[in-house]
Design a protein around this motif. Structure first.
Motif, PDB file in Angstrom:
ATOM      1  N   GLY A  21      36.801 104.587 -97.597  1.00 60.67           N
ATOM      2  CA  GLY A  21      37.883 103.980 -96.837  1.00 60.67           C
ATOM      3  C   GLY A  21      37.376 102.961 -95.831  1.00 60.67           C
ATOM      4  O   GLY A  21      37.979 101.889 -95.646  1.00 60.67           O
ATOM      5  N   TYR A  22      36.270 103.264 -95.176  1.00 61.92           N
ATOM      6  CA  TYR A  22      35.667 102.334 -94.216  1.00 61.92           C
ATOM      7  C   TYR A  22      35.206 101.056 -94.907  1.00 61.92           C
ATOM      8  O   TYR A  22      35.490  99.935 -94.440  1.00 61.92           O
ATOM      9  CB  TYR A  22      34.480 103.016 -93.537  1.00 61.92           C
ATOM     10  N   ASN A  23      34.504 101.198 -96.013  1.00 64.09           N
ATOM     11  CA  ASN A  23      34.004 100.018 -96.720  1.00 64.09           C
ATOM     12  C   ASN A  23      35.146  99.158 -97.251  1.00 64.09           C
ATOM     13  O   ASN A  23      35.056  97.926 -97.267  1.00 64.09           O
ATOM     14  CB  ASN A  23      33.080 100.447 -97.859  1.00 64.09           C
ATOM     15  N   TYR A  24      36.222  99.795 -97.681  1.00 62.94           N
ATOM     16  CA  TYR A  24      37.395  99.037 -98.140  1.00 62.94           C
ATOM     17  C   TYR A  24      37.973  98.216 -96.987  1.00 62.94           C
ATOM     18  O   TYR A  24      38.224  97.010 -97.131  1.00 62.94           O
ATOM     19  CB  TYR A  24      38.449 100.001 -98.683  1.00 62.94           C
TER      20      TYR A  24
ATOM     21  N   SER B 120      31.794  98.311 -84.705  1.00 63.01           N
ATOM     22  CA  SER B 120      31.428  99.065 -83.500  1.00 63.01           C
ATOM     23  C   SER B 120      31.212 100.544 -83.779  1.00 63.01           C
ATOM     24  O   SER B 120      30.568 101.226 -82.982  1.00 63.01           O
ATOM     25  CB  SER B 120      32.508  98.892 -82.427  1.00 63.01           C
ATOM     26  N   ILE B 121      31.765 101.061 -84.889  1.00 63.47           N
ATOM     27  CA  ILE B 121      31.591 102.483 -85.217  1.00 63.47           C
ATOM     28  C   ILE B 121      30.571 102.678 -86.329  1.00 63.47           C
ATOM     29  O   ILE B 121      30.349 103.812 -86.776  1.00 63.47           O
ATOM     30  CB  ILE B 121      32.925 103.153 -85.596  1.00 63.47           C
TER      31      ILE B 121
ATOM     32  N   ARG C  35      36.416 107.752 -83.628  1.00 63.91           N
ATOM     33  CA  ARG C  35      35.771 106.988 -84.703  1.00 63.91           C
ATOM     34  C   ARG C  35      36.634 106.995 -85.959  1.00 63.91           C
ATOM     35  O   ARG C  35      36.837 105.962 -86.602  1.00 63.91           O
ATOM     36  CB  ARG C  35      34.380 107.563 -85.014  1.00 63.91           C
ATOM     37  N   VAL C  36      37.143 108.161 -86.328  1.00 61.36           N
ATOM     38  CA  VAL C  36      38.008 108.235 -87.502  1.00 61.36           C
ATOM     39  C   VAL C  36      39.254 107.378 -87.287  1.00 61.36           C
ATOM     40  O   VAL C  36      39.740 106.715 -88.215  1.00 61.36           O
ATOM     41  CB  VAL C  36      38.400 109.695 -87.804  1.00 61.36           C
ATOM     42  N   GLY C  37      39.750 107.359 -86.056  1.00 59.04           N
ATOM     43  CA  GLY C  37      40.950 106.594 -85.761  1.00 59.04           C
ATOM     44  C   GLY C  37      40.773 105.106 -85.976  1.00 59.04           C
ATOM     45  O   GLY C  37      41.685 104.433 -86.474  1.00 59.04           O
ATOM     46  N   VAL C  38      39.617 104.569 -85.638  1.00 59.60           N
ATOM     47  CA  VAL C  38      39.360 103.142 -85.864  1.00 59.60           C
ATOM     48  C   VAL C  38      39.356 102.844 -87.353  1.00 59.60           C
ATOM     49  O   VAL C  38      39.983 101.881 -87.821  1.00 59.60           O
ATOM     50  CB  VAL C  38      38.030 102.721 -85.214  1.00 59.60           C
TER      51      VAL C  38
END
Length: 393
Positions: free
Chosen positions: A210-213, A232-233, A246-249
């Protein structure tokens, strides 16, 4: 007007469920005495709820329309049971989150299901009506995957015994798939099928994908704000503790790029629907927000540590429903997991125009698959109302 939660949870639509974006209007949002008089052409929330409830009326001489409290594992737990024919099979819906009940918005998609199934919405421990009915101290001992799976087992047992059903359907959505997999593993003989929607396979892998997407989309569009917040995370998830901040960002920007609801940048449509829910009072709506914070404190680590990579043998049929654009519980992880499943029968359905909220994004197509994929498993043993009489000329 709705207001977004002022804390970090305002954007926390978790990669493994949906717990945020659900803040509801409270006393602080009411107009002051000096504000303009309300428009007399506007109808009240209570009147809207009455109209919606009237529209979806069920004749209880043949069907079921109940909200009841069950005393389970030391606390009162609320369920809603709705269906137009008692002869139909029962479908138990395990909602996401943790603590994101589906009961308040179910009216937007569930009514047609009730022609074919008796649908049970259950507000889990720490969630919605159940949160409001108990103290946090009373709920806390069972706030774990193991404790809530046992809660779910007792709900399923009640339904089987009370309605004289040998088997029922078990549908898990998002966080609810964690409970669903565990329950189907423990009691496969209770279920016609386990229906997986937005399957959590591996919590940390979900976060990485999800982050990479989100970061990839942000870079492609030159979204400097998103890039800065996501970088930043990083490295993400990395080895640092996965805090709600962190998950929220990560969740904020994955949602912005349609990984939660395809073509939408936020979750406001769902919050708006809850505001008019015929099943929830204003106090119930406030309990969603309080329950989300309480539940995340107890369950976030367990949710992120979920690993079903090797939980692939099932003793009941499995139906896996996936949104092609889902990056809340990334679709590629669920598709790979499906490929490794061993079950008496299995079926994968990928919904082309959906992300994570498939029932709301493509409700007609979702219902068609419930009727075509799941219902026959009950029909073949006579656990369904007769089909319509048809004549061809």
């Amino acid at each position: 007007m709705n207001i977004l939660r002022a804390s970090m949870f305002a954007t926390l639509a978790l990669a493994i469920g949906i717990s945020a974006g659900r803040a509801h209007a409270d006393e602080s949002t009411k107009p002051s005495p000096s504000a303009s008089a309300p428009d007399p052409s506007m109808i009240s929330r209570d009147e809207v709820r009455r109209i919606l409830d009237s529209n979806r009326m069920i004749d209880t001489t043949q069907g079921i329309n109940e909200k009841i409290k069950l005393h389970i594992n030391g606390i009162d737990q609320w369920i809603s049971i709705r269906g137009k024919d008692r002869r139909n099979p029962i479908l138990l819906f395990l909602h996401g989150g943790p603590a994101s009940p589906t009961m308040p918005e179910a009216y937007t998609f569930q009514s047609p299901w009730e022609d074919y199934f008796t649908v049970v919405q259950w507000d889990q421990r720490g969630s919605g009506k159940t949160y409001g009915a108990n103290t946090e101290a009373a709920m806390a001992p069972g706030m774990s995957v193991e404790g809530m799976t046992d809660d779910a087992a007792q709900v399923a047992q009640y339904l089987r015994e009370h309605y004289h059903k040998q088997k029922i359907f078990l549908l898990g959505h998002s966080w609810g798939t964690i409970l669903g997999v565990n329950l189907a593993q423990k009691h496969p003989d209770w279920f016609y099928a386990y229906i997986s929607v937005g399957q959590v396979v591996n919590g940390r892998s979900n976060e990485a994908v999800g982050y990479n997407y989100a970061l990839g989309r942000a870079r492609a569009e030159g979204n400097t704000k998103a890039i800065a917040e996501l970088e930043s995370i990083g490295p993400y998830p990395g080895t640092a503790k996965l805090t709600p901040e962190r998950v929220g960002v990560r969740s904020k920007w994955e949602m912005y790029y349609g990984g939660l609801a395809w073509g939408r940048k936020d979750f406001q449509f769902d919050v708006d629907a809850e505001e008019l829910s015929p099943d929830y009072t204003r106090d119930d709506l406030h309990a969603i927000d309080k329950g989300s914070l309480f539940s995340l404190n107890h369950l976030l680590d367990a949710l992120l540590d979920t690993d079903f990579d090797h939980t692939t043998h099932f003793g009941c049929p499995v139906l896996v429903y996936i949104g092609a654009h889902d990056y809340t519980t990334p679709h590629e992880n669920a598709e790979k997991w499906f490929g490794n499943l061993q079950a008496p029968s299995k079926r994968l359905v990928v919904f082309a125009d959906s992300a994570h909220m498939v029932m709301q994004e493509q409700p007609g197509r979702f219902l068609v698959h419930l009727v075509n994929d799941a219902l026959p498993l009950a029909q073949k043993v006579g656990d369904a109302a007769p089909a319509e009489v048809t004549r061809d000329h």
